[in-house]
Write an enzyme that holds these catalytic residues in place. Structure first.
Site, PDB file in Angstrom:
ATOM      1  CB  CYS A  86      -0.936   0.005   1.212  1.00  0.00           C
ATOM      2  SG  CYS A  86      -2.124  -1.357   1.212  1.00  0.00           S
ATOM      3  CG  HIS A 126      12.017  -1.800   3.835  1.00  0.00           C
ATOM      4  ND1 HIS A 126      11.849  -2.998   4.501  1.00  0.00           N
ATOM      5  CD2 HIS A 126      11.617  -2.017   2.562  1.00  0.00           C
ATOM      6  CE1 HIS A 126      11.372  -3.898   3.652  1.00  0.00           C
ATOM      7  NE2 HIS A 126      11.211  -3.332   2.474  1.00  0.00           N
ATOM      8  CG  HIS A 181      -4.087  20.707   4.215  1.00  0.00           C
ATOM      9  ND1 HIS A 181      -5.339  21.140   4.627  1.00  0.00           N
ATOM     10  CD2 HIS A 181      -3.511  21.766   3.578  1.00  0.00           C
ATOM     11  CE1 HIS A 181      -5.510  22.393   4.245  1.00  0.00           C
ATOM     12  NE2 HIS A 181      -4.422  22.800   3.619  1.00  0.00           N
ATOM     13  CG  HIS A 187      -2.695   3.699   3.773  1.00  0.00           C
ATOM     14  ND1 HIS A 187      -3.225   3.429   2.538  1.00  0.00           N
ATOM     15  CD2 HIS A 187      -2.618   2.510   4.423  1.00  0.00           C
ATOM     16  CE1 HIS A 187      -3.449   2.128   2.436  1.00  0.00           C
ATOM     17  NE2 HIS A 187      -3.086   1.551   3.564  1.00  0.00           N
ATOM     18  CG  HIS A 212     -18.437   6.217   4.291  1.00  0.00           C
ATOM     19  ND1 HIS A 212     -19.295   6.765   3.351  1.00  0.00           N
ATOM     20  CD2 HIS A 212     -19.226   5.504   5.131  1.00  0.00           C
ATOM     21  CE1 HIS A 212     -20.524   6.410   3.620  1.00  0.00           C
ATOM     22  NE2 HIS A 212     -20.512   5.654   4.698  1.00  0.00           N
ATOM     23  CG  ASN A 249      -6.844  -0.248   1.975  1.00  0.00           C
ATOM     24  OD1 ASN A 249      -6.174   0.363   1.147  1.00  0.00           O
ATOM     25  ND2 ASN A 249      -6.294  -1.017   2.900  1.00  0.00           N
TER      26      ASN A 249
END
Length: 465
Positions: A168, A247, A338, A342, A371, A375
């Site tokens: 992702c 990572h 802002h 994710h 919503h 995802n």
């Protein structure tokens, strides 16, 4: 004497020229986001409550306990009824996908979003110098990048990168690749294409850690156009100021918390371990530790250091009394306007919001994106950004912090500066006025709540059908 004067003058001119050259080169290394286009599939791919139930019923290896687990998961997920699924779901073939299904899902997105983003900027495919494609869970031969090049008849000398398995957080990795290329190549265009293929990845077993992925992921994608052309800096939407990648693949617990594997019956799926939140927190903290000095004002960094130092001094006396002083918290809102988070789930959004001390106004874009679109893996950040734009929140000079998580385990973040006032609706254009809705409660419990009262010893699948 005259010769020495000329020599000194030439040396000074050479020094000034060298400084100017380095400054000029750095100006051409800037990374600008010209435009982006989030994919909005057609309405016949919308996944409402009733049809979601039909899909779960077709998964024959599930029993009452699994139904109850999935019901609890989807009710608390924050996902609504307007999300999209691949066409294979509506043909009742999710358990037996073909190669063509996976390719068709990707090409439907490619041909829509890439064409739109090129048209908006008045560019032809032949003007693209760099192409980076990231789709984690599907790799074809020829590659998906090659299919794009073939369809759009791009140039023979185009630089091509096809990423898989990055999860992702892959879209920021792709942007990072483009940024690196921009440092050594002047006046070029780059196209980043980010998505996920769901068609070949439906899990047909009953392992709880693997059926959860069936509930959470939805179809989506985004095409992002970038450049380092100085002449286009005022036309751009954003300037990339900073990008940090963390990572934790060397840590066994982090590496195994989010992994594709087979269950005991040999059915392939995506395993989400119970210690995933712990791994995500560790990666998140390390990422923030590195990016904070690059994006926050000095006064806030100094305040935090002093508060930490004073806490250590006071803690020694507090230990004698058996009390623990609260840890000082750094205020990210002193340098960030802002937060683009994710949409990994309601718990992810809540956790980041709590860690950074964000308000509901700050979290609204991520909650509404989860919503409305669910995802969508690596592309989800761009739907969140599009929500901010559609709500006309993004003004010239504002800053945006994008935060993503992915298998590996990775936490990637980037810091954007808004170049001009933005108000295009993108994928939200036709419905932004309806958000936020009065309630985010989905109707799954209302329709399937009776499953919670069923007795496993007497339950029969026919009751559900």
């Amino acid at each position: 004497m005259e010769f020495l004067s000329i020599l000194y003058a030439l040396s000074a001119l050479y020094f000034i020229f060298t400084l100017w050259k380095r400054y000029d080169e750095k100006r051409d290394q800037k990374c600008y986001i010209l435009d982006y286009e989030c994919h909005k599939p057609t309405d016949d791919r919308k996944l409402d409550t009733e049809y979601s139930g039909e899909i779960i019923k077709r998964t024959k290896n599930l029993g009452l306990l699994e139904y109850q687990f999935l019901l609890k998961a989807i009710v608390s997920s924050g996902i609504g009824e307007q999300t999209y699924a691949p066409r294979i779901m509506f043909d009742s073939r999710e358990s037996c996908p073909t190669l063509e299904d996976s390719i068709a899902e990707m090409e439907e997105f490619f041909h829509d979003s890439i064409q739109k983003v090129l048209d908006k900027q008045g560019l032809s495919p032949s003007q693209i110098d760099v192409l980076v494609v990231n789709v984690s869970m599907f790799a074809s031969v020829p590659s998906l990048a090659s299919r794009i090049i073939n369809h759009y008849k791009m140039r023979e000398d185009i630089k091509v990168y096809n990423l898989s398995g990055m999860g992702c957080s892959a879209s920021l990795i792709s942007v990072g690749i483009v940024r690196s290329i921009f440092k050594t190549n002047r006046n070029i265009y780059a196209l980043v294409v980010t998505s996920e293929s769901l068609s070949p990845n439906w899990y047909t077993g009953n392992a709880r850690s693997m059926i959860l992925a069936n509930c959470l992921f939805r179809s989506g994608g985004c095409a992002i156009l970038l450049t380092n052309k100085r002449a286009l800096k005022n036309k751009a939407m954003f300037k990339l100021n900073c990008l940090v990648r963390t990572h934790h693949g060397a840590k066994d617990e982090s590496y195994g918390c989010c992994i594709q594997q087979e269950d005991e019956q040999g059915r392939l799926g995506f395993h989400l371990a119970k210690h995933l939140p712990k791994a995500a927190t560790r990666a998140f903290v390390d990422n923030l530790r590195e990016i904070s000095p690059k994006i926050l004002p000095i006064r806030e960094l100094v305040r935090f250091m002093l508060a930490t130092f004073l806490r250590k001094l006071r803690q020694s006396s507090s230990n004698k009394l058996g009390t623990t002083l609260p840890k000082p918290v750094i205020n990210f809102k002193t340098g960030v306007d802002h937060f683009c988070i994710h949409t990994g789930g309601k718990a992810v959004i809540d956790g980041i919001g709590k860690s950074l001390g964000l308000t509901e106004h700050d979290l609204e874009p991520a909650r509404m994106t989860l919503h409305r679109f669910g995802n969508t893996s690596a592309s989800s950040l761009w739907y969140v950004l599009a929500y901010m734009e559609a709500k006309k929140r993004l003004k010239k000079g504002d800053t945006v912090l994008m935060i993503s998580f992915g298998a590996g385990f990775k936490c990637n973040s980037c810091f954007l500066e808004v170049v001009r006032d933005l108000e295009d609706g993108n994928a939200w254009k036709d419905e932004i006025a309806m958000y936020p809705p009065k309630s985010l409660t989905n109707p799954f419990m209302e329709k399937f709540g009776w499953l919670q009262q069923e007795d496993p010893s007497t339950f029969k699948l026919e009751n559900l059908l």
